[in-house]
Scaffold this active site. Structure first.
Site, short mmCIF file in Angstrom:
data_model
loop_
_atom_site.label_atom_id
_atom_site.label_comp_id
_atom_site.label_asym_id
_atom_site.label_seq_id
_atom_site.Cartn_x
_atom_site.Cartn_y
_atom_site.Cartn_z
N LYS A 15 -2.24 2.66 -2.55
CA LYS A 15 -1.30 1.90 -1.73
C LYS A 15 -1.95 0.60 -1.25
O LYS A 15 -3.16 0.54 -1.04
CB LYS A 15 -0.83 2.74 -0.55
N LYS A 64 -10.33 8.09 4.84
CA LYS A 64 -10.96 7.06 5.65
C LYS A 64 -12.36 7.47 6.11
O LYS A 64 -13.26 6.64 6.17
CB LYS A 64 -10.08 6.68 6.86
N LYS A 73 -4.09 -2.52 4.74
CA LYS A 73 -4.76 -3.56 5.53
C LYS A 73 -6.26 -3.36 5.50
O LYS A 73 -7.02 -4.31 5.35
CB LYS A 73 -4.29 -3.49 6.99
P1 ATP Z 1 -4.58 0.55 7.70
O1 ATP Z 1 -5.20 0.36 6.34
O2 ATP Z 1 -5.34 -0.10 8.83
O3 ATP Z 1 -4.20 1.98 7.96
P2 ATP Z 1 -1.92 0.00 6.83
O4 ATP Z 1 -1.74 -1.08 5.85
O5 ATP Z 1 -1.88 1.41 6.33
O6 ATP Z 1 -3.24 -0.30 7.64
P3 ATP Z 1 -0.49 0.76 9.21
O7 ATP Z 1 -0.48 -0.08 10.44
O8 ATP Z 1 -1.39 1.96 9.18
O9 ATP Z 1 -0.83 -0.19 7.97
O10 ATP Z 1 0.98 1.24 8.88
C1 ATP Z 1 2.13 0.57 9.38
C2 ATP Z 1 3.34 1.03 8.59
O11 ATP Z 1 3.32 0.48 7.26
C3 ATP Z 1 3.41 2.56 8.40
O12 ATP Z 1 4.76 2.96 8.57
C4 ATP Z 1 2.97 2.76 6.98
O13 ATP Z 1 3.51 3.94 6.39
C5 ATP Z 1 3.53 1.52 6.32
N1 ATP Z 1 2.77 1.16 5.12
C6 ATP Z 1 1.46 0.84 5.07
N2 ATP Z 1 1.10 0.55 3.82
C7 ATP Z 1 2.22 0.68 3.05
C8 ATP Z 1 2.48 0.51 1.66
N3 ATP Z 1 1.52 0.13 0.82
N4 ATP Z 1 3.73 0.72 1.20
C9 ATP Z 1 4.71 1.11 2.05
N5 ATP Z 1 4.53 1.29 3.37
C10 ATP Z 1 3.30 1.08 3.88
MG MG Z 2 -2.36 3.01 7.64
#
Ligand code: ATP
Ligand code: MG
Length: 332
Positions: A195, A112, A198
Site C-alpha cells: 500500500k 511496523k 506515509k
Molecule cells: P502511516 O504510514 O503513518 O501509517 P498512512 O499512509 O497509513 O500513514 P494513516 O494516517 O495511517 O496513513 O491513515 C489514514 C487513512 O488513510 C486510513 O483510513 C487508512 O486506511 C487510509 N489509507 C492509508 N493508506 C492508504 C492506501 N494506500 N490506500 C487506501 N487508503 C489508505
Molecule cells: Mg497507517
C-alpha cells in the site's frame, strides 16, 4: 442521523493519494448524510519517535488539507485528538479488556515493529489499536470510513465494544467499517504489491497532495508497470497499470471500462502522461486552499479548538457512563 468517526495521522508533510481516495474523499461525502466527527490523530503520530515542532506544524497542515479537500466545519466536527483528553482516558479501560495475544496478532503492529526492530519499537505502537478503538467508541460511531489496511483494527474496535457491553451493560455502539472497495488500497508506485504509505513508502512510491505537480508527474512516469503493453485492468497480472487506472478513474470520475477503451492502441507512456495531468488539475486548487488556511494559523487553531469543544460535548458523557459502569468513583 447516523454517526461517523474517522481519523488521520499527521505523520508526514502531506497526505497522499491513498489517504485521499481510500478515506478522506468519503469523509467529505459522509458529512452531508451523517453526524460526522473527524480527527487529526496526533496522539497516534508519536509511536515511532518524532520532533515536537514538526508534529505541531504537521497537525496544522493536516487540518488545513482536510478543509481544503472539502470538510466543512458547519457540516462536521473537525478536531485534534490531543485536545480531547477522553480518548486516552477510555483507552486505558479498553486496554485492560484487550488480550496480549489479541493485540500481538495485529498485522500493522507486526509490520511496523519489524521495520523498527522488535526490541526498539514502543509500547505505544503496540497499544495503538486500543487507542483507535477508544477514538471510535467515544462517539458512538455507527460507521468508520477507512482504507482496507484498517479492517483488522476495526474488527478489534467491534470486539472491544461488544466485550465491554456484555461485561458492564450496553454502553457502546458497535461500529461498522465503511470501506469502499474500488479505492480501498491504492498501491505504492514503486511496489504495486504494497500500500502507498506515509511512513513506509519510498518517496518515489508516493504521490502527495501538496507536492509539486511536476515532481508527481515524474514519479508517475517512473511508476513500475507490468510486462506486456496493453492497458487493461487486472489486479493480479497487471497490478501497476491497474493501480494507475484506479487513481485515474477516481480523480476524473470516468469509469475504468471507459478508460480502458479510450486507451486501446495506446501505450503506458500515454496513460501516465494523461494521469499526471489529471493529478495536476486535481491538486492545484487543493494546494492553493491549503496555503490560504495556513496563512492564518490563529484562525485555524480557533476553528480546531471549537471543534474540540463540540467533540468533548459528545465524548465526555460517553466516558462518564463508561467509568460509572466500570465501577470508578464518581467525578468530583
Ligand atoms: P502511516 O504510514 O503513518 O501509517 P498512512 O499512509 O497509513 O500513514 P494513516 O494516517 O495511517 O496513513 O491513515 C489514514 C487513512 O488513510 C486510513 O483510513 C487508512 O486506511 C487510509 N489509507 C492509508 N493508506 C492508504 C492506501 N494506500 N490506500 C487506501 N487508503 C489508505
Ligand atoms: Mg497507517
Amino acid at each position: 442521523r447516523p454517526r461517523v468517526f474517522s481519523g488521520i495521522q499527521p505523520t508526514a508533510d502531506s497526505f497522499h493519494l491513498g489517504n485521499y481516495l481510500g478515506a478522506v474523499r468519503h469523509w467529505v461525502a459522509l458529512q452531508e448524510s451523517h453526524d460526522a466527527f473527524y480527527c487529526v490523530v496526533d496522539l497516534h503520530a508519536i509511536t515511532a519517535g518524532h520532533d515536537p515542532k514538526v508534529l505541531l506544524q504537521r497537525s496544522r497542515v493536516a487540518a488545513a488539507q482536510l478543509l481544503a479537500v472539502g470538510l466543512d466545519p458547519e457540516h462536521c466536527t473537525l478536531f485534534v485528538q490531543s485536545q480531547v483528553p477522553e480518548h486516552t482516558q477510555l483507552a486505558w479501560v479498553l486496554g485492560c479488556l484487550t488480550g496480549f495475544g489479541e493485540a500481538s496478532r495485529m498485522t500493522q503492529f507486526k509490520d511496523k515493529s519489524q521495520k523498527q526492530g522488535n526490541e526498539r519499537s514502543s509500547v505505544g505502537l503496540f497499544t495503538y489499536p486500543v487507542l483507535q478503538a477508544a477514538d471510535i467508541l467515544l462517539y458512538q460511531a455507527n460507521a468508520v470510513p477507512v482504507g482496507e489496511d484498517q479492517r483488522q483494527h476495526l474488527e478489534l474496535s467491534r470486539d472491544l465494544a461488544q466485550r465491554f457491553n456484555s461485561l458492564f451493560g450496553r454502553t457502546f455502539t458497535v461500529p461498522a467499517p465503511h470501506i469502499v472497495k474500488a479505492t480501498a488500497k491504492i498501491t505504492d508506485l514503486q511496489d504495486p504489491t504494497a500500500k502507498m504509505s506515509k511512513s513506509s513508502s519510498s518517496p518515489g512510491g508516493i504521490v502527495d497532495l501538496l507536492d509539486d505537480p511536476a515532481r508527481s508527474a515524474k514519479k508517475i512516469r517512473s511508476a513500475v508497470t507490468d510486462t506486456g503493453r496493453e492497458i487493461v485492468f487486472d489486479e493480479t497480472t497487471k497490478p501497476g497499470i491497474s493501480n494507475l487506472l484506479t487513481i485515474y478513474s477516481a480523480l476524473s470520475g470516468r469509469g475504468i471500462d471507459d478508460l480502458v477503451s479510450a486507451y486501446v492502441g495506446k501505450g503506458y507512456g500515454d496513460l501516465k502522461k494523461d494521469l499526471a495531468e489529471v493529478v495536476r488539475e486535481f491538486v492545484t486548487p487543493i494546494q492553493q486552499r491549503t496555503r490560504s488556511y495556513l496563512d492564518d494559523p490563529a484562525q485555524l487553531d480557533k476553528l480546531l479548538a471549537a471543534g474540540a469543544e463540540k467533540a468533548r460535548a459528545v465524548a465526555a458523557p460517553t466516558l462518564r457512563t463508561a467509568y460509572e459502569r466500570v465501577g470508578f468513583f464518581p467525578p468530583v
